[in-house]
Design a protein around this motif. Structure first.
Motif, PDB file in Angstrom:
ATOM      1  N   PRO A 142      24.313  65.874   1.732  1.00 43.30           N
ATOM      2  CA  PRO A 142      25.641  66.374   1.370  1.00 43.30           C
ATOM      3  C   PRO A 142      26.065  65.983  -0.054  1.00 43.30           C
ATOM      4  O   PRO A 142      26.757  66.753  -0.726  1.00 43.30           O
ATOM      5  CB  PRO A 142      26.565  65.744   2.410  1.00 43.30           C
ATOM      6  N   VAL A 143      25.634  64.819  -0.504  1.00 42.44           N
ATOM      7  CA  VAL A 143      25.943  64.411  -1.879  1.00 42.44           C
ATOM      8  C   VAL A 143      25.179  65.304  -2.861  1.00 42.44           C
ATOM      9  O   VAL A 143      25.736  65.775  -3.848  1.00 42.44           O
ATOM     10  CB  VAL A 143      25.609  62.917  -2.111  1.00 42.44           C
ATOM     11  N   ASP A 144      23.909  65.550  -2.566  1.00 40.39           N
ATOM     12  CA  ASP A 144      23.118  66.463  -3.391  1.00 40.39           C
ATOM     13  C   ASP A 144      23.805  67.823  -3.514  1.00 40.39           C
ATOM     14  O   ASP A 144      23.920  68.379  -4.603  1.00 40.39           O
ATOM     15  CB  ASP A 144      21.720  66.663  -2.792  1.00 40.39           C
ATOM     16  N   ARG A 145      24.270  68.354  -2.386  1.00 38.84           N
ATOM     17  CA  ARG A 145      24.917  69.667  -2.405  1.00 38.84           C
ATOM     18  C   ARG A 145      26.215  69.639  -3.204  1.00 38.84           C
ATOM     19  O   ARG A 145      26.517  70.578  -3.939  1.00 38.84           O
ATOM     20  CB  ARG A 145      25.152  70.167  -0.990  1.00 38.84           C
ATOM     21  N   ALA A 146      26.994  68.569  -3.057  1.00 34.65           N
ATOM     22  CA  ALA A 146      28.257  68.462  -3.790  1.00 34.65           C
ATOM     23  C   ALA A 146      28.011  68.372  -5.291  1.00 34.65           C
ATOM     24  O   ALA A 146      28.725  69.000  -6.083  1.00 34.65           O
ATOM     25  CB  ALA A 146      29.054  67.243  -3.306  1.00 34.65           C
ATOM     26  N   PHE A 195      27.709  71.301 -10.667  1.00 38.06           N
ATOM     27  CA  PHE A 195      26.930  71.767 -11.813  1.00 38.06           C
ATOM     28  C   PHE A 195      26.659  73.263 -11.734  1.00 38.06           C
ATOM     29  O   PHE A 195      26.021  73.828 -12.611  1.00 38.06           O
ATOM     30  CB  PHE A 195      25.576  71.036 -11.894  1.00 38.06           C
ATOM     31  N   ARG A 196      27.092  73.883 -10.628  1.00 41.23           N
ATOM     32  CA  ARG A 196      26.864  75.305 -10.388  1.00 41.23           C
ATOM     33  C   ARG A 196      25.385  75.667 -10.396  1.00 41.23           C
ATOM     34  O   ARG A 196      24.972  76.697 -10.902  1.00 41.23           O
ATOM     35  CB  ARG A 196      27.636  76.158 -11.384  1.00 41.23           C
ATOM     36  N   GLU A 252      19.699  71.334  -4.216  1.00 42.52           N
ATOM     37  CA  GLU A 252      19.363  69.992  -4.672  1.00 42.52           C
ATOM     38  C   GLU A 252      19.128  70.009  -6.180  1.00 42.52           C
ATOM     39  O   GLU A 252      18.337  70.782  -6.679  1.00 42.52           O
ATOM     40  CB  GLU A 252      18.113  69.498  -3.957  1.00 42.52           C
ATOM     41  N   CYS A 253      19.841  69.167  -6.884  1.00 44.14           N
ATOM     42  CA  CYS A 253      19.668  69.044  -8.326  1.00 44.14           C
ATOM     43  C   CYS A 253      18.502  68.107  -8.616  1.00 44.14           C
ATOM     44  O   CYS A 253      18.107  67.310  -7.772  1.00 44.14           O
ATOM     45  CB  CYS A 253      20.905  68.409  -8.963  1.00 44.14           C
ATOM     46  N   ALA A 254      18.017  68.181  -9.831  1.00 47.19           N
ATOM     47  CA  ALA A 254      17.038  67.202 -10.274  1.00 47.19           C
ATOM     48  C   ALA A 254      17.674  65.815 -10.185  1.00 47.19           C
ATOM     49  O   ALA A 254      18.879  65.653 -10.386  1.00 47.19           O
ATOM     50  CB  ALA A 254      16.610  67.507 -11.696  1.00 47.19           C
ATOM     51  N   ALA A 255      16.864  64.845  -9.875  1.00 49.38           N
ATOM     52  CA  ALA A 255      17.369  63.476  -9.702  1.00 49.38           C
ATOM     53  C   ALA A 255      18.099  62.986 -10.948  1.00 49.38           C
ATOM     54  O   ALA A 255      19.069  62.243 -10.843  1.00 49.38           O
ATOM     55  CB  ALA A 255      16.230  62.537  -9.346  1.00 49.38           C
ATOM     56  N   GLY A 256      17.658  63.409 -12.115  1.00 46.11           N
ATOM     57  CA  GLY A 256      18.325  62.990 -13.353  1.00 46.11           C
ATOM     58  C   GLY A 256      19.761  63.473 -13.436  1.00 46.11           C
ATOM     59  O   GLY A 256      20.650  62.738 -13.856  1.00 46.11           O
ATOM     60  N   TYR A 257      20.006  64.728 -13.045  1.00 45.48           N
ATOM     61  CA  TYR A 257      21.369  65.257 -13.031  1.00 45.48           C
ATOM     62  C   TYR A 257      22.242  64.477 -12.057  1.00 45.48           C
ATOM     63  O   TYR A 257      23.369  64.104 -12.373  1.00 45.48           O
ATOM     64  CB  TYR A 257      21.394  66.729 -12.614  1.00 45.48           C
ATOM     65  N   VAL A 258      21.706  64.264 -10.871  1.00 48.30           N
ATOM     66  CA  VAL A 258      22.463  63.544  -9.850  1.00 48.30           C
ATOM     67  C   VAL A 258      22.752  62.121 -10.317  1.00 48.30           C
ATOM     68  O   VAL A 258      23.877  61.631 -10.188  1.00 48.30           O
ATOM     69  CB  VAL A 258      21.713  63.541  -8.500  1.00 48.30           C
ATOM     70  N   ALA A 259      21.757  61.476 -10.882  1.00 42.36           N
ATOM     71  CA  ALA A 259      21.925  60.097 -11.360  1.00 42.36           C
ATOM     72  C   ALA A 259      23.017  60.018 -12.425  1.00 42.36           C
ATOM     73  O   ALA A 259      23.866  59.128 -12.382  1.00 42.36           O
ATOM     74  CB  ALA A 259      20.604  59.561 -11.904  1.00 42.36           C
ATOM     75  N   ARG A 260      23.001  60.948 -13.366  1.00 42.68           N
ATOM     76  CA  ARG A 260      24.036  60.939 -14.416  1.00 42.68           C
ATOM     77  C   ARG A 260      25.416  61.157 -13.821  1.00 42.68           C
ATOM     78  O   ARG A 260      26.378  60.484 -14.193  1.00 42.68           O
ATOM     79  CB  ARG A 260      23.733  61.985 -15.482  1.00 42.68           C
ATOM     80  N   TRP A 312      30.405  64.372   5.407  1.00 44.55           N
ATOM     81  CA  TRP A 312      29.724  64.068   6.673  1.00 44.55           C
ATOM     82  C   TRP A 312      30.694  64.307   7.839  1.00 44.55           C
ATOM     83  O   TRP A 312      31.128  63.358   8.499  1.00 44.55           O
ATOM     84  CB  TRP A 312      29.236  62.621   6.684  1.00 44.55           C
ATOM     85  N   PRO A 313      31.047  65.544   8.109  1.00 45.36           N
ATOM     86  CA  PRO A 313      32.087  65.808   9.124  1.00 45.36           C
ATOM     87  C   PRO A 313      31.724  65.324  10.528  1.00 45.36           C
ATOM     88  O   PRO A 313      32.594  64.844  11.249  1.00 45.36           O
ATOM     89  CB  PRO A 313      32.261  67.336   9.089  1.00 45.36           C
ATOM     90  N   ASP A 314      30.471  65.437  10.896  1.00 44.79           N
ATOM     91  CA  ASP A 314      30.071  65.004  12.244  1.00 44.79           C
ATOM     92  C   ASP A 314      29.808  63.501  12.313  1.00 44.79           C
ATOM     93  O   ASP A 314      30.148  62.851  13.290  1.00 44.79           O
ATOM     94  CB  ASP A 314      28.816  65.755  12.693  1.00 44.79           C
ATOM     95  N   GLU A 315      29.199  62.970  11.272  1.00 44.93           N
ATOM     96  CA  GLU A 315      28.773  61.574  11.290  1.00 44.93           C
ATOM     97  C   GLU A 315      29.894  60.598  10.963  1.00 44.93           C
ATOM     98  O   GLU A 315      29.889  59.469  11.444  1.00 44.93           O
ATOM     99  CB  GLU A 315      27.629  61.339  10.300  1.00 44.93           C
ATOM    100  N   TRP A 316      30.848  61.002  10.122  1.00 50.37           N
ATOM    101  CA  TRP A 316      31.807  60.042   9.590  1.00 50.37           C
ATOM    102  C   TRP A 316      32.692  59.426  10.672  1.00 50.37           C
ATOM    103  O   TRP A 316      32.982  58.230  10.638  1.00 50.37           O
ATOM    104  CB  TRP A 316      32.668  60.638   8.480  1.00 50.37           C
ATOM    105  N   SER A 317      33.118  60.199  11.620  1.00 51.76           N
ATOM    106  CA  SER A 317      34.034  59.653  12.650  1.00 51.76           C
ATOM    107  C   SER A 317      33.367  58.561  13.475  1.00 51.76           C
ATOM    108  O   SER A 317      34.033  57.641  13.930  1.00 51.76           O
ATOM    109  CB  SER A 317      34.549  60.771  13.548  1.00 51.76           C
ATOM    110  N   THR A 318      32.065  58.622  13.640  1.00 49.64           N
ATOM    111  CA  THR A 318      31.381  57.578  14.397  1.00 49.64           C
ATOM    112  C   THR A 318      30.843  56.477  13.512  1.00 49.64           C
ATOM    113  O   THR A 318      30.618  55.366  13.977  1.00 49.64           O
ATOM    114  CB  THR A 318      30.209  58.161  15.219  1.00 49.64           C
TER     115      THR A 318
END
Length: 79
Positions: free
Chosen positions: A11-15, A20-21, A26-34, A71-77
């Motif tokens: 979900p973080v990758d997608r966000a 970045f449009r 999934e973005c390249a790891a460098g984009y996500v890291a920055r 994380w709509p399903d996971e976060w509550s638990t």
């Protein structure tokens, strides 16, 4: 909350990709890291192992999102 609970990094990758449009989910790891102010190695680790609840909360806040949005399903638990 179980301190061993891990949440998926996807979900973080997608966000980040949406901010970045990118055409892929999934973005390249460098984009996500920055965007997350970390290293590519840490991004690789998160992709491989998932996130602790605390790390997931911090990353969601960094992206100006509530963790339950990512994380709509996971976060509550998990929290």
């Amino acid at each position: 909350m179980d301190h061993r609970t891990r949440l998926p990094f996807d979900p973080v990758d997608r966000a980040v990709a949406a901010s970045f449009r990118h055409e892929t989910e999934e973005c390249a790891a460098g984009y996500v890291a920055r965007r997350l102010h970390t290293s590519r190695e840490v991004v690789y680790k998160w992709r491989r192992n998932g996130l602790t609840v605390a790390a997931a909360d911090r990353l969601a806040c960094h992206l100006n999102l509530h963790p339950a949005i990512l994380w709509p399903d996971e976060w509550s638990t998990a929290a």
